[in-house]
Motif scaffolding. Structure first.
Motif, PDB file in Angstrom:
ATOM      1  N   GLN A  34     -81.061  -5.867  -8.067  1.00 23.70           N
ATOM      2  CA  GLN A  34     -79.644  -5.511  -8.078  1.00 23.70           C
ATOM      3  C   GLN A  34     -79.339  -4.466  -7.005  1.00 23.70           C
ATOM      4  OE1 GLN A  34     -78.795  -4.264 -12.105  1.00 23.70           O
ATOM      5  NE2 GLN A  34     -79.511  -6.204 -12.969  1.00 23.70           N
ATOM      6  N   HIS A  35     -80.263  -3.537  -6.811  1.00 28.38           N
ATOM      7  CA  HIS A  35     -80.090  -2.497  -5.805  1.00 28.38           C
ATOM      8  C   HIS A  35     -80.002  -3.097  -4.410  1.00 28.38           C
ATOM      9  CE1 HIS A  35     -81.304   1.042  -3.320  1.00 28.38           C
ATOM     10  NE2 HIS A  35     -80.633   1.716  -4.232  1.00 28.38           N
ATOM     11  N   VAL A  36     -80.884  -4.037  -4.111  1.00 26.78           N
ATOM     12  CA  VAL A  36     -80.868  -4.708  -2.805  1.00 26.78           C
ATOM     13  C   VAL A  36     -79.574  -5.500  -2.641  1.00 26.78           C
ATOM     14  CG1 VAL A  36     -82.022  -6.401  -1.330  1.00 26.78           C
ATOM     15  CG2 VAL A  36     -83.393  -4.830  -2.701  1.00 26.78           C
ATOM     16  N   ALA A  37     -79.214  -6.250  -3.673  1.00 29.63           N
ATOM     17  CA  ALA A  37     -78.031  -7.119  -3.585  1.00 29.63           C
ATOM     18  C   ALA A  37     -76.744  -6.320  -3.439  1.00 29.63           C
ATOM     19  CB  ALA A  37     -77.960  -8.011  -4.819  1.00 29.63           C
ATOM     20  N   ALA A  38     -76.699  -5.138  -4.039  1.00 30.40           N
ATOM     21  CA  ALA A  38     -75.476  -4.341  -4.012  1.00 30.40           C
ATOM     22  C   ALA A  38     -75.316  -3.535  -2.726  1.00 30.40           C
ATOM     23  CB  ALA A  38     -75.456  -3.393  -5.211  1.00 30.40           C
ATOM     24  N   PHE A  39     -76.358  -3.489  -1.909  1.00 37.02           N
ATOM     25  CA  PHE A  39     -76.296  -2.659  -0.709  1.00 37.02           C
ATOM     26  C   PHE A  39     -75.310  -3.243   0.293  1.00 37.02           C
ATOM     27  CE2 PHE A  39     -77.810  -1.361   3.535  1.00 37.02           C
ATOM     28  CZ  PHE A  39     -77.690   0.014   3.388  1.00 37.02           C
ATOM     29  N   ASP A  40     -74.403  -2.420   0.784  1.00 42.44           N
ATOM     30  CA  ASP A  40     -73.386  -2.849   1.744  1.00 42.44           C
ATOM     31  C   ASP A  40     -73.844  -2.480   3.156  1.00 42.44           C
ATOM     32  OD1 ASP A  40     -71.096  -3.763   2.942  1.00 42.44           O
ATOM     33  OD2 ASP A  40     -69.887  -1.997   2.425  1.00 42.44           O
ATOM     34  N   GLY A  41     -74.682  -3.322   3.727  1.00 45.89           N
ATOM     35  CA  GLY A  41     -75.218  -3.067   5.059  1.00 45.89           C
ATOM     36  C   GLY A  41     -76.306  -4.072   5.365  1.00 45.89           C
ATOM     37  N   ASP A  42     -76.944  -3.908   6.521  1.00 45.86           N
ATOM     38  CA  ASP A  42     -77.985  -4.856   6.906  1.00 45.86           C
ATOM     39  C   ASP A  42     -79.363  -4.318   6.544  1.00 45.86           C
ATOM     40  OD1 ASP A  42     -78.653  -2.949   8.839  1.00 45.86           O
ATOM     41  OD2 ASP A  42     -77.773  -4.076  10.497  1.00 45.86           O
ATOM     42  N   ALA A  43     -80.395  -5.094   6.879  1.00 43.71           N
ATOM     43  CA  ALA A  43     -81.760  -4.741   6.495  1.00 43.71           C
ATOM     44  C   ALA A  43     -82.210  -3.429   7.127  1.00 43.71           C
ATOM     45  CB  ALA A  43     -82.705  -5.877   6.883  1.00 43.71           C
ATOM     46  N   LYS A  44     -81.859  -3.223   8.383  1.00 48.53           N
ATOM     47  CA  LYS A  44     -82.249  -1.982   9.061  1.00 48.53           C
ATOM     48  C   LYS A  44     -81.644  -0.771   8.365  1.00 48.53           C
ATOM     49  CE  LYS A  44     -82.322   0.119  13.682  1.00 48.53           C
ATOM     50  NZ  LYS A  44     -81.935  -0.085  15.111  1.00 48.53           N
ATOM     51  N   GLN A  45     -80.392  -0.881   7.987  1.00 49.22           N
ATOM     52  CA  GLN A  45     -79.726   0.220   7.288  1.00 49.22           C
ATOM     53  C   GLN A  45     -80.320   0.426   5.889  1.00 49.22           C
ATOM     54  OE1 GLN A  45     -75.843  -1.545   7.709  1.00 49.22           O
ATOM     55  NE2 GLN A  45     -75.210  -0.099   9.305  1.00 49.22           N
ATOM     56  N   TYR A  46     -80.710  -0.670   5.258  1.00 49.73           N
ATOM     57  CA  TYR A  46     -81.328  -0.551   3.934  1.00 49.73           C
ATOM     58  C   TYR A  46     -82.668   0.177   4.045  1.00 49.73           C
ATOM     59  CZ  TYR A  46     -82.828  -1.761  -0.779  1.00 49.73           C
ATOM     60  OH  TYR A  46     -83.245  -1.700  -2.091  1.00 49.73           O
ATOM     61  N   GLY A  47     -83.429  -0.135   5.079  1.00 48.17           N
ATOM     62  CA  GLY A  47     -84.691   0.561   5.290  1.00 48.17           C
ATOM     63  C   GLY A  47     -84.484   2.055   5.465  1.00 48.17           C
ATOM     64  N   ARG A  48     -83.455   2.422   6.199  1.00 47.21           N
ATOM     65  CA  ARG A  48     -83.155   3.843   6.388  1.00 47.21           C
ATOM     66  C   ARG A  48     -82.761   4.504   5.069  1.00 47.21           C
ATOM     67  NH1 ARG A  48     -79.586   3.195  11.978  1.00 47.21           N
ATOM     68  NH2 ARG A  48     -81.362   3.140  13.428  1.00 47.21           N
TER      69      ARG A  48
END
Length: 292
Positions: free
Chosen positions: A106-120
């Protein structure tokens, strides 16, 4: 949802007739470099037989990541008596305090951004809770994976694998995604688990570097030499036609070979591992386990 199993009840693996080894990619045109190896399980034999080998773009009809992930999910859902060994991290370290596996999805799915931003974002969370930039899952240390699961070189695979492949499959009662839903294991029509070709090569004490070429260039003499050594070892466990050996030797990035290694190595581990111990562990059902 996760691992509501009876610790005293044995986990019996269902019958598997086909193993799929997937070298996953999170690239925008992932259909060019993500490959699938289809391997028949031959009854009464420990040797698999490679019956199909192709980039996932051939399945999807185009190379776009969305199409490839969607087609991979559909193929998994349509499969029976199947084991899918897929090369991307299935979960995140417990030190990030993101909760159970379903909460991580759910945390991954709810993230409003791309993979690079999620990694950060994950790095920021790690700095908050662990006072460092990255932590490795226990299984990453044990199986010697090349990177932690949100390293900049792997985060696109983690992000799109968890969000676009595992999340749509996570509620399918006939699909066991290990080690998170072992409660479905014995009755599952299909099993999915995390593979790592590099970890399998290390377990076999084979070269795990110098067989991949970059930038789409043809493999050089040294790459082919290392690939021949790997293929010689693989021939103990998988039947390969001369035609598919040529593909494995000529594919520029080594992705076709990684797909075969993922399937063979992970299948060996799936058959030998103590599933009860994995399912009742204090970390694996939360952050994942590499079946390599």
């Amino acid at each position: 949802m996760v691992n509501a199993i009876d610790p005293a009840a044995p986990l019996i693996m269902p019958w598997i007739s086909t193993v799929y080894g997937v070298d996953f990619s999170g690239a925008a045109e992932s259909g060019k470099t993500a490959w699938c190896a289809t391997l028949d399980v031959q009854g009464g034999s420990d040797v698999l037989r490679l019956v199909d080998l192709k980039p996932l773009g051939k399945w999807a009809g185009c190379d776009s990541r969305d199409a490839v992930c969607g087609e991979l999910v559909r193929r998994i859902q349509d499969s029976h008596e199947a084991y899918w060994a897929i090369d991307f991290p299935f979960g995140l370290p417990v030190e990030l305090k993101l909760g159970g596996w379903d909460e991580q999805l759910q945390h991954v799915a709810a993230f409003d951004g791309d993979a690079k931003q999620y990694g950060r974002k994950l790095v920021a969370i790690t700095q908050q809770y662990a006072h460092q930039m990255h932590v490795r899952r226990r299984t990453d240390t044990e199986t010697k994976t090349p990177f932690d699961c949100y390293h900049y070189r792997i985060i696109y695979q983690t992000f799109h694998g968890m969000r676009d492949v595992l999340r749509p499959l996570s509620t399918d009662a006939d699909t066991a995604i290990l080690p998170f839903t072992y409660d479905r294991f014995s009755a599952a029509r299909r099993i999915i688990a995390e593979a790592c070709p590099s970890s399998s090569l290390k377990r076999w004490e084979l070269p795990y570097q110098r067989y991949k070429q970059s930038a789409g260039r043809p493999p050089g003499r040294e790459h082919r030499k290392v690939r021949r050594r790997i293929l010689a070892e693989l021939s103990q466990w998988v039947e390969l036609s001369d035609y598919r050996k040529r593909i494995l030797l000529s594919d520029p990035g080594g992705d076709a070979l990684d797909a075969v290694i993922a399937g063979v190595g992970s299948w060996q581990t799936l058959r030998l591992i103590d599933h009860q111990a994995i399912a009742t562990d204090d970390r694996y059902p939360l952050e994942g386990f590499v079946y390599a």
